[in-house]
Design an enzyme around this catalytic site. Structure first.
Site, PDB file in Angstrom:
ATOM      1  N   ASP A 168       0.831  -1.202   0.000  1.00 10.67           N
ATOM      2  CA  ASP A 168       0.000   0.000   0.000  1.00 10.67           C
ATOM      3  C   ASP A 168       0.868   1.256   0.000  1.00 10.67           C
ATOM      4  OD1 ASP A 168      -2.288   1.502   0.001  1.00 10.67           O
ATOM      5  OD2 ASP A 168      -2.749   1.193   2.129  1.00 10.67           O
ATOM      6  N   GLY A 169       0.343   2.312  -0.604  1.00 14.09           N
ATOM      7  CA  GLY A 169       1.011   3.608  -0.532  1.00 14.09           C
ATOM      8  C   GLY A 169       1.653   4.084  -1.824  1.00 14.09           C
ATOM      9  N   HIS A 229       2.904   3.285  -9.005  1.00 14.59           N
ATOM     10  CA  HIS A 229       2.723   1.849  -9.270  1.00 14.59           C
ATOM     11  C   HIS A 229       3.949   1.272  -9.967  1.00 14.59           C
ATOM     12  CE1 HIS A 229      -1.249   2.084  -7.747  1.00 14.59           C
ATOM     13  NE2 HIS A 229      -1.770   2.749  -8.757  1.00 14.59           N
ATOM     14  N   TRP A 264     -11.453  -2.380  -8.959  1.00 13.63           N
ATOM     15  CA  TRP A 264     -12.086  -2.053 -10.248  1.00 13.63           C
ATOM     16  C   TRP A 264     -12.777  -0.699 -10.193  1.00 13.63           C
ATOM     17  CZ3 TRP A 264     -10.427  -4.916 -14.040  1.00 13.63           C
ATOM     18  CH2 TRP A 264     -10.167  -6.274 -13.849  1.00 13.63           C
ATOM     19  N   LEU A 296      10.898 -20.594  -4.244  1.00 11.76           N
ATOM     20  CA  LEU A 296       9.807 -19.810  -3.659  1.00 11.76           C
ATOM     21  C   LEU A 296       8.523 -19.898  -4.495  1.00 11.76           C
ATOM     22  CD1 LEU A 296       8.901 -17.403  -1.683  1.00 11.76           C
ATOM     23  CD2 LEU A 296       9.676 -15.890  -3.512  1.00 11.76           C
TER      24      LEU A 296
HETATM   25  C1  FPP Z   1      -1.758   0.166  -3.426  1.00 13.71           C
HETATM   26  O1  FPP Z   1      -1.300   1.488  -3.430  1.00 13.71           O
HETATM   27  C2  FPP Z   1      -1.243  -0.590  -4.558  1.00 13.71           C
HETATM   28  C3  FPP Z   1      -2.007  -1.208  -5.515  1.00 13.71           C
HETATM   29  C4  FPP Z   1      -3.473  -1.190  -5.528  1.00 13.71           C
HETATM   30  C5  FPP Z   1      -1.400  -1.942  -6.634  1.00 13.71           C
HETATM   31  C6  FPP Z   1      -0.169  -2.719  -6.319  1.00 13.71           C
HETATM   32  C7  FPP Z   1       0.617  -2.877  -7.570  1.00 13.71           C
HETATM   33  C8  FPP Z   1       1.955  -2.815  -7.665  1.00 13.71           C
HETATM   34  C9  FPP Z   1       2.858  -2.677  -6.511  1.00 13.71           C
HETATM   35  C10 FPP Z   1       2.641  -2.885  -8.983  1.00 13.71           C
HETATM   36  C11 FPP Z   1       2.440  -4.116  -9.789  1.00 13.71           C
HETATM   37  C12 FPP Z   1       2.494  -5.372  -9.053  1.00 13.71           C
HETATM   38  C13 FPP Z   1       2.908  -6.548  -9.565  1.00 13.71           C
HETATM   39  C14 FPP Z   1       2.774  -7.777  -8.759  1.00 13.71           C
HETATM   40  C15 FPP Z   1       3.505  -6.648 -10.889  1.00 13.71           C
HETATM   41  P1  FPP Z   1      -2.386   2.636  -3.571  1.00 13.71           P
HETATM   42  O2  FPP Z   1      -2.547   2.953  -5.008  1.00 13.71           O
HETATM   43  O3  FPP Z   1      -3.647   2.222  -2.882  1.00 13.71           O
HETATM   44  O4  FPP Z   1      -1.690   3.805  -2.802  1.00 13.71           O
HETATM   45  P2  FPP Z   1      -2.413   4.971  -1.960  1.00 13.71           P
HETATM   46  O5  FPP Z   1      -3.152   4.285  -0.848  1.00 13.71           O
HETATM   47  O6  FPP Z   1      -1.255   5.768  -1.464  1.00 13.71           O
HETATM   48  O7  FPP Z   1      -3.281   5.711  -2.904  1.00 13.71           O
END
Ligand code: FPP
Length: 246
Positions: A19-20, A36, A68, A130
């Site tokens: 997250d974050g 991301h 989504w 893993l």
């Molecule tokens: C949460 O941060 C993150 C996500 C919803 C997506 C996670 C994806 C990745 C780390 C990249 C791709 C992953 C793989 C496995 C290839 P947020 O967008 O909710 O952050 P915020 O809470 O600060 O808005």
């Protein structure tokens, strides 16, 4: 038995709520998509770290059923990032004998993502290192619901008797069947909630929350989480005295 390293117990299964990314990008005055993309480097580090430490299973919450409802542009960006990352990382997975699998309602993913994912799952299926599990179009409520539906179907067919339904049978109908429950859950960015992740499977998991935003998460933070895990007394409902008798 869990692996040991430097006298520490290494959790057999680590689950992560990454997250974050959005906040990390905002702090830098950049677009969420940059957050991301930068999160992929943390995915790489943590996968490598878990592989080196001898963790058996690493589950990453990459896209929830609720995600989504984000702006379409962000959803599209995340999906193409996923395709690109699988393409780019496949050779590294093979080199490190990492087996890729996925949990979630995978049929609900766009055909391109679904195909790419199934291809990588197939290619890595004989790897012995893993187990990297991506939770995609996943939610704990979805998992429990699909398990109920599947069990009910078998009860109607007569292959399961209602009195045979117990915790093991339910576990065997979840998308995580044959995967041990996580010993440790890590959530980054300071939020302290489960967000519909592995609701059933986290019943006795140790939680580690950190203020670090996901794109900044590195092996040293993984090690801090494991150190914290090693300071916990996992009683599973028993008393400390009972544990001392062992
Ligand atoms: C949460 O941060 C993150 C996500 C919803 C997506 C996670 C994806 C990745 C780390 C990249 C791709 C992953 C793989 C496995 C290839 P947020 O967008 O909710 O952050 P915020 O809470 O600060 O808005």
């Amino acid at each position: 038995m869990s692996a040991k390293q430097d006298g520490r117990e290494i959790p057999k299964h680590i689950a992560v709520i990454m997250d974050g990314n959005g906040r990390w990008a905002k702090q830098k005055g950049a677009m969420r998509s940059f957050g991301h993309r930068s999160g992929v480097q943390a995915v790489r580090e943590i996968t490598e770290g878990c592989s080196e430490l001898g963790v058996d299973y690493l589950t990453l919450y990459a896209f929830s059923t609720e995600n989504w409802s984000r702006p379409q542009k962000e959803v599209d960006g995340l999906m193409s990032l996923l395709i690109k990352t699988i393409e780019m990382e496949l050779s590294t997975l093979m080199k490190n004998s990492i087996r890729l699998t996925a949990i979630g309602d995978l049929k609900g993913l766009a055909t391109g993502v679904h195909k790419k994912l199934l291809g990588a799952i197939d290619v890595t299926s004989r790897n012995k290192g893993l187990n990297l599990i991506l939770a995609l179009n996943y939610s704990g409520k979805w998992d429990l619901t699909q398990a109920c539906r599947s069990i009910c179907g078998e009860v109607i067919k007569g292959t399961i008797k209602p009195e045979a339904i117990d915790e093991n049978l339910l576990s065997d109908h979840l998308s995580t069947k044959r995967i041990p429950d996580p010993a440790l859950l890590i959530r980054t960015s300071g939020e302290m909630r489960i967000s519909n992740f592995l609701l059933w499977q986290l019943a006795y998991t140790e939680f580690f929350f950190t203020e670090i935003l996901w794109p900044d998460f590195r092996k040293k933070h993984l090690n801090l989480a494991i150190d914290s895990f090693n300071r916990r007394e996992r009683r599973f409902g028993k008393t400390s005295e009972q544990l001392d008798l062992k």
